[in-house]
Scaffold this active site. Structure first.
Site, PDB file in Angstrom:
ATOM      1  N   LEU A  73      29.767  37.903  27.837  1.00  0.00           N
ATOM      2  CA  LEU A  73      29.659  38.300  26.301  1.00  0.00           C
ATOM      3  C   LEU A  73      30.705  37.313  25.661  1.00  0.00           C
ATOM      4  O   LEU A  73      31.769  36.884  26.415  1.00  0.00           O
ATOM      5  CB  LEU A  73      30.239  39.620  26.458  1.00  0.00           C
ATOM      6  CG  LEU A  73      29.417  40.772  26.696  1.00  0.00           C
ATOM      7  CD1 LEU A  73      30.068  42.142  26.742  1.00  0.00           C
ATOM      8  CD2 LEU A  73      28.446  41.028  25.459  1.00  0.00           C
ATOM      9  N   GLU A 121      30.474  50.133  22.120  1.00  0.00           N
ATOM     10  CA  GLU A 121      30.816  51.000  23.590  1.00  0.00           C
ATOM     11  C   GLU A 121      32.228  50.405  24.071  1.00  0.00           C
ATOM     12  O   GLU A 121      32.586  49.306  23.817  1.00  0.00           O
ATOM     13  CB  GLU A 121      29.679  50.457  24.382  1.00  0.00           C
ATOM     14  CG  GLU A 121      28.365  50.888  24.223  1.00  0.00           C
ATOM     15  CD  GLU A 121      27.401  50.068  25.001  1.00  0.00           C
ATOM     16  OE1 GLU A 121      27.585  49.792  26.030  1.00  0.00           O
ATOM     17  OE2 GLU A 121      26.209  49.972  24.455  1.00  0.00           O
ATOM     18  N   LYS A 179      34.526  48.832  26.721  1.00  0.00           N
ATOM     19  CA  LYS A 179      34.419  47.825  27.752  1.00  0.00           C
ATOM     20  C   LYS A 179      35.140  48.046  28.989  1.00  0.00           C
ATOM     21  O   LYS A 179      36.332  47.924  28.878  1.00  0.00           O
ATOM     22  CB  LYS A 179      34.833  46.277  27.225  1.00  0.00           C
ATOM     23  CG  LYS A 179      34.444  45.092  28.096  1.00  0.00           C
ATOM     24  CD  LYS A 179      34.605  43.912  27.292  1.00  0.00           C
ATOM     25  CE  LYS A 179      34.201  42.682  28.177  1.00  0.00           C
ATOM     26  NZ  LYS A 179      34.736  42.433  29.300  1.00  0.00           N
ATOM     27  N   ASP A 183      36.530  48.067  32.476  1.00  0.00           N
ATOM     28  CA  ASP A 183      37.550  46.936  33.042  1.00  0.00           C
ATOM     29  C   ASP A 183      37.135  47.107  34.665  1.00  0.00           C
ATOM     30  O   ASP A 183      37.906  47.484  35.384  1.00  0.00           O
ATOM     31  CB  ASP A 183      38.729  47.051  32.912  1.00  0.00           C
ATOM     32  CG  ASP A 183      39.434  45.367  33.223  1.00  0.00           C
ATOM     33  OD1 ASP A 183      38.549  44.832  33.447  1.00  0.00           O
ATOM     34  OD2 ASP A 183      40.636  45.532  33.079  1.00  0.00           O
ATOM     35  N   TYR A 227      25.191  50.410  31.471  1.00  0.00           N
ATOM     36  CA  TYR A 227      25.018  50.199  30.053  1.00  0.00           C
ATOM     37  C   TYR A 227      23.761  49.662  29.219  1.00  0.00           C
ATOM     38  O   TYR A 227      23.475  49.437  28.128  1.00  0.00           O
ATOM     39  CB  TYR A 227      26.064  49.632  29.294  1.00  0.00           C
ATOM     40  CG  TYR A 227      26.395  48.309  30.091  1.00  0.00           C
ATOM     41  CD1 TYR A 227      25.846  47.063  30.142  1.00  0.00           C
ATOM     42  CD2 TYR A 227      27.638  48.400  30.923  1.00  0.00           C
ATOM     43  CE1 TYR A 227      25.825  46.072  30.948  1.00  0.00           C
ATOM     44  CE2 TYR A 227      28.054  47.587  31.858  1.00  0.00           C
ATOM     45  CZ  TYR A 227      27.118  45.901  31.625  1.00  0.00           C
ATOM     46  OH  TYR A 227      27.406  44.923  32.490  1.00  0.00           O
ATOM     47  N   LYS A 274      38.451  42.133  22.283  1.00  0.00           N
ATOM     48  CA  LYS A 274      39.617  42.229  23.157  1.00  0.00           C
ATOM     49  C   LYS A 274      40.626  42.801  22.550  1.00  0.00           C
ATOM     50  O   LYS A 274      41.165  42.143  21.278  1.00  0.00           O
ATOM     51  CB  LYS A 274      39.664  40.905  23.880  1.00  0.00           C
ATOM     52  CG  LYS A 274      38.784  40.130  24.805  1.00  0.00           C
ATOM     53  CD  LYS A 274      38.807  41.066  26.142  1.00  0.00           C
ATOM     54  CE  LYS A 274      37.719  40.451  27.070  1.00  0.00           C
ATOM     55  NZ  LYS A 274      37.950  39.501  27.962  1.00  0.00           N
ATOM     56  N   CYS A 290      57.834  13.151  41.983  1.00  0.00           N
ATOM     57  CA  CYS A 290      56.898  14.061  42.028  1.00  0.00           C
ATOM     58  C   CYS A 290      57.389  14.828  43.146  1.00  0.00           C
ATOM     59  O   CYS A 290      58.016  14.473  44.350  1.00  0.00           O
ATOM     60  CB  CYS A 290      55.581  13.739  42.956  1.00  0.00           C
ATOM     61  SG  CYS A 290      54.690  14.830  43.339  1.00  0.00           S
ATOM     62  N   CYS A 308      55.214  14.542  46.599  1.00  0.00           N
ATOM     63  CA  CYS A 308      55.149  13.121  47.347  1.00  0.00           C
ATOM     64  C   CYS A 308      56.311  12.108  47.106  1.00  0.00           C
ATOM     65  O   CYS A 308      56.437  10.914  47.577  1.00  0.00           O
ATOM     66  CB  CYS A 308      53.700  12.420  47.050  1.00  0.00           C
ATOM     67  SG  CYS A 308      53.592  11.683  45.391  1.00  0.00           S
ATOM     68  N   CYS A 325      51.758  12.764  38.281  1.00  0.00           N
ATOM     69  CA  CYS A 325      51.822  12.140  39.331  1.00  0.00           C
ATOM     70  C   CYS A 325      50.736  11.010  39.608  1.00  0.00           C
ATOM     71  O   CYS A 325      49.559  11.482  39.831  1.00  0.00           O
ATOM     72  CB  CYS A 325      52.033  12.928  40.676  1.00  0.00           C
ATOM     73  SG  CYS A 325      51.954  12.123  42.292  1.00  0.00           S
ATOM     74  N   CYS A 365      49.222  11.566  47.196  1.00  0.00           N
ATOM     75  CA  CYS A 365      49.918  12.986  46.990  1.00  0.00           C
ATOM     76  C   CYS A 365      49.200  14.097  47.612  1.00  0.00           C
ATOM     77  O   CYS A 365      48.236  14.505  47.120  1.00  0.00           O
ATOM     78  CB  CYS A 365      50.389  13.240  45.489  1.00  0.00           C
ATOM     79  SG  CYS A 365      51.129  14.606  45.253  1.00  0.00           S
TER      80      CYS A 365
END
Ligand code: IVH
Length: 661
Positions: free
Chosen positions: A82, A112, A114, A116, A221, A306, A400, A403, A418, A423
């Protein structure tokens, strides 16, 4: 005996009625103790007369199948997702788009909850539960039939003997989740972060007994099979079949009523016994749904809202640096764990060096963390009033952390990079991306194994994957003979990936799945793609300047060109064919043709198979998935027979082709 049979039949009917009242209607006539008593009497009788056990007996839901792996299920209709809205403005935009497309001011919506959990598709044949599958990548899921059968709220038999396919969400109530985690803690096992993860982990169990022990529920659903029902009619009919529908749905005359519904559930969601992560808003009228249609990923006639995620304060314990596959160094906040909307958060992204300085985040600070639409939560604010004198300013390093090569800081670019293509951490991330489900989809090659392969010097880069030997990896991450040979098989099978997946798997910055598809369509093969030039690229629809530049920069690095050339030379050289249709039984399979074909030429058969992304090889081995045989087939047929490989005569093969077309 007849009397026993009758008694058992009556008990089964009664128990099924009570369990329907309990699990589906949420309105039980009897209490748990009474139910247990009846259940025990049935169990006792079944022990005495096992030959009389009825198929629909509730005792048969305990799950007695242990599988080696899940079979793949090709969805008859893609399982889409969705689109999301996060604000009231976005909801009004959604409403306006719909009104415009339909040329009407009166749109009825069905709202409706939603749920989870995780999406499932369930097929009933002649009213009997025949197959259930997970969403997978939306096109191909996993066969979880045995596990679904252990869920009480899903009937094994419908009230009406129809052929239907339905879609719904399997979830774990909060209480069951807490109990499960409590018992896992006592046994020293890792805990599930939230009910959704627990539900997903429980449904993807090869041993359905384990699924049966986890208290899973489901709500259905929609229908996946063709029909002309409005959404309200669908919900009504789903209920008539005896399937569980979440009764909190509401028909809304306009978007204002939708907003009222959203506000109500935002305030009351915590009173539910299960988690919801939003509201689904669907256009009710079927004709309108048809007019609105679908985008590639989701229906235009529906969206999800949401709920804004909670913001919570916690302590920033440290800042770690994560090196991505493209070399970008991302700072990650290590937090004192907190629970945000049901999940434990102990890390959050700080994105780049500028965010750290703009927010003025220091180690030891109290920070506000937010979990919005994205999966990884982020640090949004520092509560400066709570800063203590021992808080420490974080200095971005010059070298880095993996590395030790000098990091590149560019003016006006907050992302530090980097550039060392050797690396290790960068290469590990490249392999993780390469093997992931939407890329080469190498089953069994998870992050942990990849890290081990690098640590043990078995691989240093992507291409090394294709020369791993069995002996090299036995024992790594406690892998035995079987898992090693499964892993090597999946590595081998990945050679049959389609061009768009191979392009996506290269991990080029800004080249996601959609861009990879466009590039595959336009360049046809890898050779053309590595020679793409900037002008050409920006002229492709949907490829902009940023993506085009990323591609050019990617191939300016010699190692990247060499990688693609090496992939080609080991046989990963897919050709894009715009006549590729949906997957079929031959997709990603290894097929051998043998004997004299009567009605088709070898080339025609090969072309057909390759169109479906099968690999046609010359010799039969344990890796072969199908042998197609014609007249006078000799030793290959015998070998395939002895290896138990699926065999199809030319006639059977042609029948499949004809059914497809
Ligand atoms: S309708 C085309 N209705 O949300 C997809 N989905 O991204 C239509 N979900 O995992 C889905 N409750 O399983 C719909 N009442 C509901 C839902 C719902 C939960 C899940 C769905 C999928 C995700 C959609």
């Amino acid at each position: 005996m007849l009397k026993m049979k009758e008694e058992m039949y009556n008990l089964v009917e009664l128990l099924n009625k009570y369990s329907y009242q309990y699990y589906v209607e949420d309105n039980p006539e009897i209490n748990d103790t009474q139910y247990d008593l009846l259940y025990k009497s049935l169990e006792k009788l079944e022990k005495e007369y096992p030959e009389l056990i009825l198929k629909n007996s509730p005792t048969q839901r305990v799950g007695d199948k242990v599988l080696k792996e899940f079979d793949k299920v090709i969805h008859t209709q893609s399982m889409l997702s969705l689109s999301n809205t996060f604000s009231i403005e976005e909801l009004y935009d959604f409403d306006n788009r719909i009104k415009k497309a339909i040329s009407s001011e009166n749109i009825e919506y069905v709202c409706e909850l939603k749920i989870d959990g995780l999406a499932v598709s369930i097929k009933y044949e002649n009213g009997i539960l025949a197959q259930a599958a997970t969403r997978g990548d939306g096109e191909v899921g996993e066969d979880i039939t045995e596990n679904i059968k252990t869920i009480y709220s899903i009937p094994k038999e419908l009230n009406i003997k129809d052929n239907i396919e339905v879609r719904g969400e399997v979830y774990m109530p909060r209480k069951s989740f807490e109990l499960l985690n409590k018992s896992r803690e006592e046994q020293g096992m890792t805990l599930f972060a939230n009910p959704r993860n627990a539900a997903a982990g429980s449904i993807r169990q090869l041993d359905s007994k384990i699924t049966a022990e986890r208290k899973l529920f489901a709500f259905i659903y929609s229908f996946a099979s063709e029909n002309n029902f409005s959404q309200l009619e669908s919900l009504n009919n789903i209920q008539k079949y005896g399937l569980p529908v979440n009764n909190n749905f509401k028909s809304c005359k306009n978007i204002e009523e939708v907003i009222e519904y959203i506000n109500y559930w935002d305030k009351n969601k915590n009173n539910l016994s299960y988690d919801i992560d939003g509201i689904v808003i669907k256009v009710n009228n079927k004709d309108y749904q048809k007019t609105l249609g679908f985008t590639q990923k989701s229906p235009r006639w529906a969206t999800s809202f949401k709920f804004p995620e909670e913001e919570l304060a916690t302590k920033l314990l440290d800042i770690e640096l994560s090196i991505g596959r493209t070399g970008i160094i991302t700072p990650v906040a290590i937090l004192e764990p907190i629970n945000i909307s049901g999940s434990t958060v102990s890390k959050a992204s700080l994105h780049n060096k500028d965010i750290i300085s703009n927010l003025d985040v220091r180690i030891g600070d109290t920070v506000v963390v937010k979990k919005a639409g994205e999966i990884i939560p982020k640090v949004v604010k520092v509560i400066k009033e709570l800063r203590t004198s021992d808080s420490k300013v974080f200095e971005f390093p010059t070298n880095c952390p993996s590395c030790n090569s000098k990091l590149v800081y560019e003016e006006n670019n907050p992302f530090v990079k980097c550039l060392n293509s050797m690396c290790i951490e960068q290469n590990i991330k490249k392999v993780i991306h390469f093997a992931s489900r939407d890329a080469m989809n190498i089953d069994g090659l998870g992050d942990k194994i990849i890290y081990s392969l690098f640590e043990n010097n078995i691989i240093n880069n992507i291409i090394d994957l294709y020369s791993i030997n069995k002996e090299d990896i036995i024992g790594i991450e406690r892998m035995g003979e079987k898992s090693v040979s499964n892993l090597l098989d999946s590595i081998e099978k990945s050679k049959n990936s389609t061009l768009d997946k191979v392009i996506y798997s290269l991990g080029i910055l800004n080249v996601g799945k959609k861009a990879a598809k466009i590039l595959a369509e336009n360049y046809n093969n890898l050779h053309n793609f590595i020679n793409a030039d900037y002008e050409e690229l920006i002229n492709l629809s949907d490829i902009g300047d940023i993506t085009a530049r990323s591609i050019i920069e990617f191939f300016e690095i010699d190692n990247n060109k060499v990688l693609v050339e090496n992939l080609i030379s080991i046989g990963i050289n897919p050709v894009y064919s715009n006549i590729i249709k949906k997957d079929n039984i031959f997709s990603n399979k290894i097929v051998v043709l043998t004997g004299k074909l009567e009605k088709l030429t070898r080339n025609e058969a090969k072309e057909y198979l390759e169109k479906y992304n099968a690999k046609v090889t010359g010799s039969v081995s344990s890796k072969t998935d199908f042998l197609i045989f014609g007249e006078k087939a000799g030793s290959k047929l015998e070998k395939a027979q002895s290896l138990g490989i699926k065999m199809l005569s030319e006639e059977e093969f042609i029948k499949i082709i004809e059914e497809e077309n």
